[in-house]
Design a protein around this motif. Structure first.
Motif, PDB file in Angstrom:
ATOM      1  N   ASP A  49     -16.305 -60.258  -2.747  1.00 34.72           N
ATOM      2  CA  ASP A  49     -15.195 -59.552  -3.378  1.00 34.72           C
ATOM      3  C   ASP A  49     -14.370 -58.801  -2.346  1.00 34.72           C
ATOM      4  O   ASP A  49     -14.592 -58.924  -1.138  1.00 34.72           O
ATOM      5  N   LEU A  50     -13.440 -57.995  -2.808  1.00 31.14           N
ATOM      6  CA  LEU A  50     -12.505 -57.305  -1.920  1.00 31.14           C
ATOM      7  C   LEU A  50     -13.180 -56.311  -0.993  1.00 31.14           C
ATOM      8  O   LEU A  50     -12.625 -55.957   0.047  1.00 31.14           O
ATOM      9  N   THR A  51     -14.373 -55.843  -1.335  1.00 28.56           N
ATOM     10  CA  THR A  51     -15.069 -54.868  -0.497  1.00 28.56           C
ATOM     11  C   THR A  51     -15.853 -55.525   0.633  1.00 28.56           C
ATOM     12  O   THR A  51     -16.365 -54.839   1.511  1.00 28.56           O
ATOM     13  N   GLN A  52     -15.955 -56.847   0.632  1.00 29.00           N
ATOM     14  CA  GLN A  52     -16.770 -57.557   1.613  1.00 29.00           C
ATOM     15  C   GLN A  52     -15.945 -58.387   2.590  1.00 29.00           C
ATOM     16  O   GLN A  52     -16.483 -59.191   3.332  1.00 29.00           O
ATOM     17  N   VAL A  53     -14.652 -58.175   2.607  1.00 31.74           N
ATOM     18  CA  VAL A  53     -13.747 -58.997   3.407  1.00 31.74           C
ATOM     19  C   VAL A  53     -13.864 -58.683   4.895  1.00 31.74           C
ATOM     20  O   VAL A  53     -13.972 -57.527   5.300  1.00 31.74           O
ATOM     21  N   THR A  54     -13.862 -59.732   5.713  1.00 33.02           N
ATOM     22  CA  THR A  54     -13.828 -59.593   7.164  1.00 33.02           C
ATOM     23  C   THR A  54     -12.497 -60.109   7.684  1.00 33.02           C
ATOM     24  O   THR A  54     -11.728 -60.753   6.958  1.00 33.02           O
ATOM     25  N   SER A  55     -12.240 -59.843   8.954  1.00 35.82           N
ATOM     26  CA  SER A  55     -11.004 -60.335   9.559  1.00 35.82           C
ATOM     27  C   SER A  55     -10.970 -61.865   9.569  1.00 35.82           C
ATOM     28  O   SER A  55      -9.899 -62.472   9.510  1.00 35.82           O
ATOM     29  N   TYR A 101      -5.569 -52.612   2.624  1.00 42.78           N
ATOM     30  CA  TYR A 101      -6.765 -52.139   3.324  1.00 42.78           C
ATOM     31  C   TYR A 101      -6.475 -50.918   4.192  1.00 42.78           C
ATOM     32  O   TYR A 101      -7.353 -50.075   4.390  1.00 42.78           O
ATOM     33  N   GLY A 102      -5.251 -50.813   4.692  1.00 46.51           N
ATOM     34  CA  GLY A 102      -4.900 -49.633   5.472  1.00 46.51           C
ATOM     35  C   GLY A 102      -4.938 -48.368   4.638  1.00 46.51           C
ATOM     36  O   GLY A 102      -5.493 -47.346   5.052  1.00 46.51           O
ATOM     37  N   VAL A 103      -4.365 -48.439   3.432  1.00 47.29           N
ATOM     38  CA  VAL A 103      -4.339 -47.277   2.537  1.00 47.29           C
ATOM     39  C   VAL A 103      -5.745 -46.920   2.056  1.00 47.29           C
ATOM     40  O   VAL A 103      -6.161 -45.765   2.092  1.00 47.29           O
ATOM     41  N   LEU A 104      -6.494 -47.923   1.608  1.00 44.91           N
ATOM     42  CA  LEU A 104      -7.794 -47.649   1.004  1.00 44.91           C
ATOM     43  C   LEU A 104      -8.833 -47.185   2.020  1.00 44.91           C
ATOM     44  O   LEU A 104      -9.654 -46.316   1.729  1.00 44.91           O
ATOM     45  N   SER A 105      -8.809 -47.742   3.222  1.00 46.37           N
ATOM     46  CA  SER A 105      -9.813 -47.350   4.215  1.00 46.37           C
ATOM     47  C   SER A 105      -9.553 -45.963   4.780  1.00 46.37           C
ATOM     48  O   SER A 105     -10.472 -45.294   5.261  1.00 46.37           O
ATOM     49  N   ASP A 106      -8.292 -45.504   4.730  1.00 46.46           N
ATOM     50  CA  ASP A 106      -7.953 -44.182   5.260  1.00 46.46           C
ATOM     51  C   ASP A 106      -8.070 -43.072   4.225  1.00 46.46           C
ATOM     52  O   ASP A 106      -7.979 -41.896   4.572  1.00 46.46           O
ATOM     53  N   ASP A 107      -8.245 -43.437   2.972  1.00 47.45           N
ATOM     54  CA  ASP A 107      -8.321 -42.450   1.902  1.00 47.45           C
ATOM     55  C   ASP A 107      -9.780 -42.279   1.476  1.00 47.45           C
ATOM     56  O   ASP A 107     -10.390 -43.214   0.953  1.00 47.45           O
ATOM     57  N   PRO A 108     -10.376 -41.094   1.691  1.00 50.21           N
ATOM     58  CA  PRO A 108     -11.791 -40.893   1.369  1.00 50.21           C
ATOM     59  C   PRO A 108     -12.116 -41.064  -0.109  1.00 50.21           C
ATOM     60  O   PRO A 108     -13.274 -41.229  -0.464  1.00 50.21           O
ATOM     61  N   ARG A 109     -11.106 -41.061  -0.971  1.00 52.78           N
ATOM     62  CA  ARG A 109     -11.360 -41.257  -2.400  1.00 52.78           C
ATOM     63  C   ARG A 109     -11.722 -42.696  -2.724  1.00 52.78           C
ATOM     64  O   ARG A 109     -12.344 -42.975  -3.747  1.00 52.78           O
ATOM     65  N   PHE A 110     -11.331 -43.624  -1.853  1.00 53.99           N
ATOM     66  CA  PHE A 110     -11.655 -45.033  -2.061  1.00 53.99           C
ATOM     67  C   PHE A 110     -12.914 -45.368  -1.260  1.00 53.99           C
ATOM     68  O   PHE A 110     -12.862 -46.027  -0.224  1.00 53.99           O
ATOM     69  N   GLU A 111     -14.054 -44.926  -1.730  1.00 59.87           N
ATOM     70  CA  GLU A 111     -15.304 -45.064  -0.983  1.00 59.87           C
ATOM     71  C   GLU A 111     -15.813 -46.501  -0.935  1.00 59.87           C
ATOM     72  O   GLU A 111     -16.697 -46.819  -0.147  1.00 59.87           O
ATOM     73  N   GLU A 112     -15.244 -47.373  -1.792  1.00 65.47           N
ATOM     74  CA  GLU A 112     -15.694 -48.763  -1.797  1.00 65.47           C
ATOM     75  C   GLU A 112     -15.267 -49.500  -0.525  1.00 65.47           C
ATOM     76  O   GLU A 112     -15.875 -50.497  -0.144  1.00 65.47           O
ATOM     77  N   ILE A 113     -14.193 -49.030   0.113  1.00 71.59           N
ATOM     78  CA  ILE A 113     -13.675 -49.680   1.320  1.00 71.59           C
ATOM     79  C   ILE A 113     -13.898 -48.741   2.497  1.00 71.59           C
ATOM     80  O   ILE A 113     -13.226 -47.719   2.621  1.00 71.59           O
ATOM     81  N   ASP A 114     -14.862 -49.052   3.370  1.00 70.89           N
ATOM     82  CA  ASP A 114     -15.131 -48.167   4.501  1.00 70.89           C
ATOM     83  C   ASP A 114     -14.608 -48.729   5.815  1.00 70.89           C
ATOM     84  O   ASP A 114     -14.706 -48.077   6.850  1.00 70.89           O
TER      85      ASP A 114
END
Length: 327
Positions: A42-48, A79-92
């Protein structure tokens, strides 16, 4: 599972037009569908590599360069927005950070195939690791411990922020990691060279000097919060690299944000590369890194091959200086 696309779009609608928002929704929805069809998780497991494969599949199916570029821009923003926002913990992690944007033109023009397209994986060398720890911002002991722990264990920045004191066995030098990517726990291990920093941080009064310490179960905290945030971990590493004079801005993403060479993820890459150099087998490395797919780990083998190639070219037979006389 939480609908990350909708959460992202709600945030986007504040700044972007409805047309832009709908365009990004279409791109992200089609990418998510492709992940499911190709069994990429899913979207949380994506690699480059997933992003690279997807963009190549678009190009090879005859999609216009504008379409490929639009898909890439949407993924960078998402991914830039979600990884930089601590509220989106699913994307680290931001998988677009490791994607070589210079190859995008090649993908769009169809001049390279997937098996021939190789991207750069930036990793911290042992020498760079020492420079990082010497140049960390305050509080220096905590931040030096963070850098060395990332280097010695290969854990993700999000996993580091979740470590609790109860997860650490200092006799065995082991840490239980709660893996966000695979939803399973694993053990990682650090070396005896880390004992001094670890003991000083926990027992030497450094951690307890933080006013949040008495109420916090976490290993790493700040003066204001009971646990350190993952984006702050990355800031520590990037700041140290800048002060050490080893930082580089590789490119700017679609949103105009700089993408740097030395990040917390580069320390993870450094652990992987150095472990292979030290003769760790690939399956053990995959387990330690918490990869659910062995193919994800195999990308580091190429880097090891590159080192072998460079060593042969520099030191191999035939490189020696030979004086000849013309008679």
């Amino acid at each position: 599972m939480v609908d990350l696309i909708e959460r992202f779009l709600r945030k986007e609608r504040i700044k972007k037009s409805e047309r832009t928002t709908q365009h990004r929704k279409s791109n992200l929805t089609q990418f998510e569908q492709w992940l499911q069809e190709e069994s990429h998780g899913d979207l949380t497991q994506v690699t480059s590599f997933d992003i690279e494969d997807h963009l190549l599949s678009l190009s090879e199916s005859g999609r216009a360069p504008k379409t490929v570029r639009g898909r890439y821009d949407a993924l960078c923003r998402f991914y830039g927005v979600l990884s930089d926002d601590p509220r989106f913990e699913e994307i680290d992690e931001d998988p677009t950070e490791d994607f070589d944007a210079s190859e995008l033109k090649n993908i769009m023009s169809g001049t390279k195939k997937a098996e021939a397209l190789k991207q750069d994986i930036f990793y911290v060398t042992p020498e760079q690791k020492e420079l990082l720890t010497e140049n960390v911002p305050n509080p220096k002991l905590r931040n030096a411990l963070i850098c060395r722990l990332l280097w010695q264990t290969g854990i993700r920045q999000g996993e580091l922020t979740e470590i609790k004191l109860s997860d650490i066995n200092r006799d065995e030098r082991s840490i239980r990691i709660r893996a966000e990517k695979t939803y399973s726990n694993r053990m990682v291990y650090y070396q005896s060279s880390l004992d001094f920093l670890m003991n000083q941080w926990i027992d030497g009064g450094y951690r307890s000097s933080h006013i949040t310490a008495s109420d916090s179960p976490y290993l790493f905290l700040t003066y204001k919060a009971p646990s350190i945030k993952k984006n702050y971990v990355n800031d520590i590493v990037k700041d140290a690299a800048r002060k050490a004079g080893i930082q580089e801005t590789m490119y700017k993403d679609a949103s105009g944000n700089s993408r740097h060479k030395i990040t917390s993820h580069a320390l993870r890459h450094g652990f992987a590369v150095q472990s292979l150099k030290n003769r760790m087998d690939i399956r053990t490395l995959s387990s330690v890194l918490g990869h659910s797919n062995l193919e994800t780990t195999k990308k580091y083998l190429r880097l090891n091959d590159d080192d072998v190639r460079d060593a042969v070219r520099k030191f191999g037979a035939g490189t020696e200086s030979v004086e000849s006389e013309t008679r």
